[in-house]
Write a protein that holds these residues in place. Sequence first.
Motif, PDB file in Angstrom:
ATOM      1  N   SER A   1       0.826  -1.222   0.000  1.00 35.25           N
ATOM      2  CA  SER A   1       0.000   0.000   0.000  1.00 35.25           C
ATOM      3  C   SER A   1       0.860   1.272   0.000  1.00 35.25           C
ATOM      4  CB  SER A   1      -0.929   0.012   1.211  1.00 35.25           C
ATOM      5  OG  SER A   1      -0.143  -0.071   2.379  1.00 35.25           O
TER       6      SER A   1
ATOM      7  N   PRO B   1       2.772   4.387  -0.875  1.00 35.84           N
ATOM      8  CA  PRO B   1       2.676   5.193  -2.097  1.00 35.84           C
ATOM      9  C   PRO B   1       4.012   5.258  -2.835  1.00 35.84           C
ATOM     10  CG  PRO B   1       2.225   6.536  -0.120  1.00 35.84           C
ATOM     11  CD  PRO B   1       2.663   5.191   0.352  1.00 35.84           C
TER      12      PRO B   1
ATOM     13  N   THR C   1      -3.166   8.351  -9.132  1.00 34.68           N
ATOM     14  CA  THR C   1      -2.632   7.817  -7.872  1.00 34.68           C
ATOM     15  C   THR C   1      -3.779   7.686  -6.870  1.00 34.68           C
ATOM     16  OG1 THR C   1      -2.120  10.007  -7.018  1.00 34.68           O
ATOM     17  CG2 THR C   1      -0.375   8.902  -8.237  1.00 34.68           C
ATOM     18  N   LYS C   2      -3.538   6.859  -5.860  1.00 35.84           N
ATOM     19  CA  LYS C   2      -4.610   6.576  -4.886  1.00 35.84           C
ATOM     20  C   LYS C   2      -5.019   7.808  -4.105  1.00 35.84           C
ATOM     21  CE  LYS C   2      -5.766   2.084  -3.540  1.00 35.84           C
ATOM     22  NZ  LYS C   2      -5.122   0.838  -3.313  1.00 35.84           N
ATOM     23  N   ASP C   3      -4.124   8.800  -4.016  1.00 35.76           N
ATOM     24  CA  ASP C   3      -4.545   9.969  -3.234  1.00 35.76           C
ATOM     25  C   ASP C   3      -5.449  10.914  -4.038  1.00 35.76           C
ATOM     26  OD1 ASP C   3      -1.078  10.589  -3.056  1.00 35.76           O
ATOM     27  OD2 ASP C   3      -2.400  11.197  -4.680  1.00 35.76           O
ATOM     28  N   ASP C   4      -5.805  10.513  -5.240  1.00 34.23           N
ATOM     29  CA  ASP C   4      -6.856  11.205  -5.992  1.00 34.23           C
ATOM     30  C   ASP C   4      -7.932  10.147  -6.294  1.00 34.23           C
ATOM     31  OD1 ASP C   4      -8.492  12.474  -7.776  1.00 34.23           O
ATOM     32  OD2 ASP C   4      -6.900  13.037  -9.183  1.00 34.23           O
ATOM     33  N   PRO C   5      -8.780   9.844  -5.297  1.00 35.16           N
ATOM     34  CA  PRO C   5      -9.700   8.705  -5.420  1.00 35.16           C
ATOM     35  C   PRO C   5     -10.617   8.773  -6.637  1.00 35.16           C
ATOM     36  CG  PRO C   5      -9.763   9.609  -3.178  1.00 35.16           C
ATOM     37  CD  PRO C   5      -8.957  10.559  -4.009  1.00 35.16           C
TER      38      PRO C   5
ATOM     39  N   PRO D   1      -0.820   1.399  -5.729  1.00 33.32           N
ATOM     40  CA  PRO D   1      -0.973   2.815  -5.403  1.00 33.32           C
ATOM     41  C   PRO D   1      -1.073   3.726  -6.627  1.00 33.32           C
ATOM     42  CG  PRO D   1       1.291   2.120  -5.017  1.00 33.32           C
ATOM     43  CD  PRO D   1       0.524   0.878  -5.387  1.00 33.32           C
TER      44      PRO D   1
END
Length: 177
Positions: A13, A15, A46-50, A72
């Motif tokens: 997980s 990043p 990327t995962k931080d932009d769902p 990620p």
Amino acid sequence: MISRRWSPRAFDSRPVEPEKLRSLFEAARWAASSYNAQPWFFIVATKDDPESFKKMLDSFVEFNQGWAKNAPVLALSVARMKFENNGEPNRHAFHDVGQAAATLALQATHLSLQVHQMAGILPGKARQIFSIPEGYEAVAGYAIGYPGDQTTLPDQLRQRELESRSRKPLASFVFTG
Ligand SMILES: Cc1cc2nc3c(=O)[nH]c(=O)nc-3n(C[C@H](O)[C@H](O)[C@H](O)COP(=O)(O)O)c2cc1C
């Protein structure tokens, strides 16, 4: 580096550091291409932009969604199918996107990352989701990240993950005369 590159389905997980992610595309940038046309494009989520991450997953087939959702970073490559300067078809567009992808994957290996390439995408859906214009084709999907714990995978996928990597012998595909 070539022998250390492989296609995991279990991802950590953790990043991917932005400068490392950037260097993957810098590597792709330096791939060779027919007439130096550089017909490759990459859409990255990327995962931080769902929201973008979900859009990207939706452009993959269900089987790939099942494991790629844990990576990620996801990406999609797109090929420009005609030369920019004269509008003639570029017969090597997919070939050159593949070269860029191979270079990117080797750079990933160099950084202890791995890239799992995917033919299992939904090109029509990708065109709709990302407004890919006419004359451009979605080529492949990519799951990018640090390899993860294989025991977290469902049985069938875990077995495939643990199989030794194999290749056809040279004599079956290299010829003279
Ligand atoms: C263009 C391309 C498409 C692929 N498509 C898929 C895919 O849709 N799903 C998948 O799980 N693996 C996919 N793979 C991964 C291959 O199965 C994998 O590269 C091959 O088995 C060799 O294993 P290795 O990459 O670990 O050496 C694809 C690989 C490439 C290069």
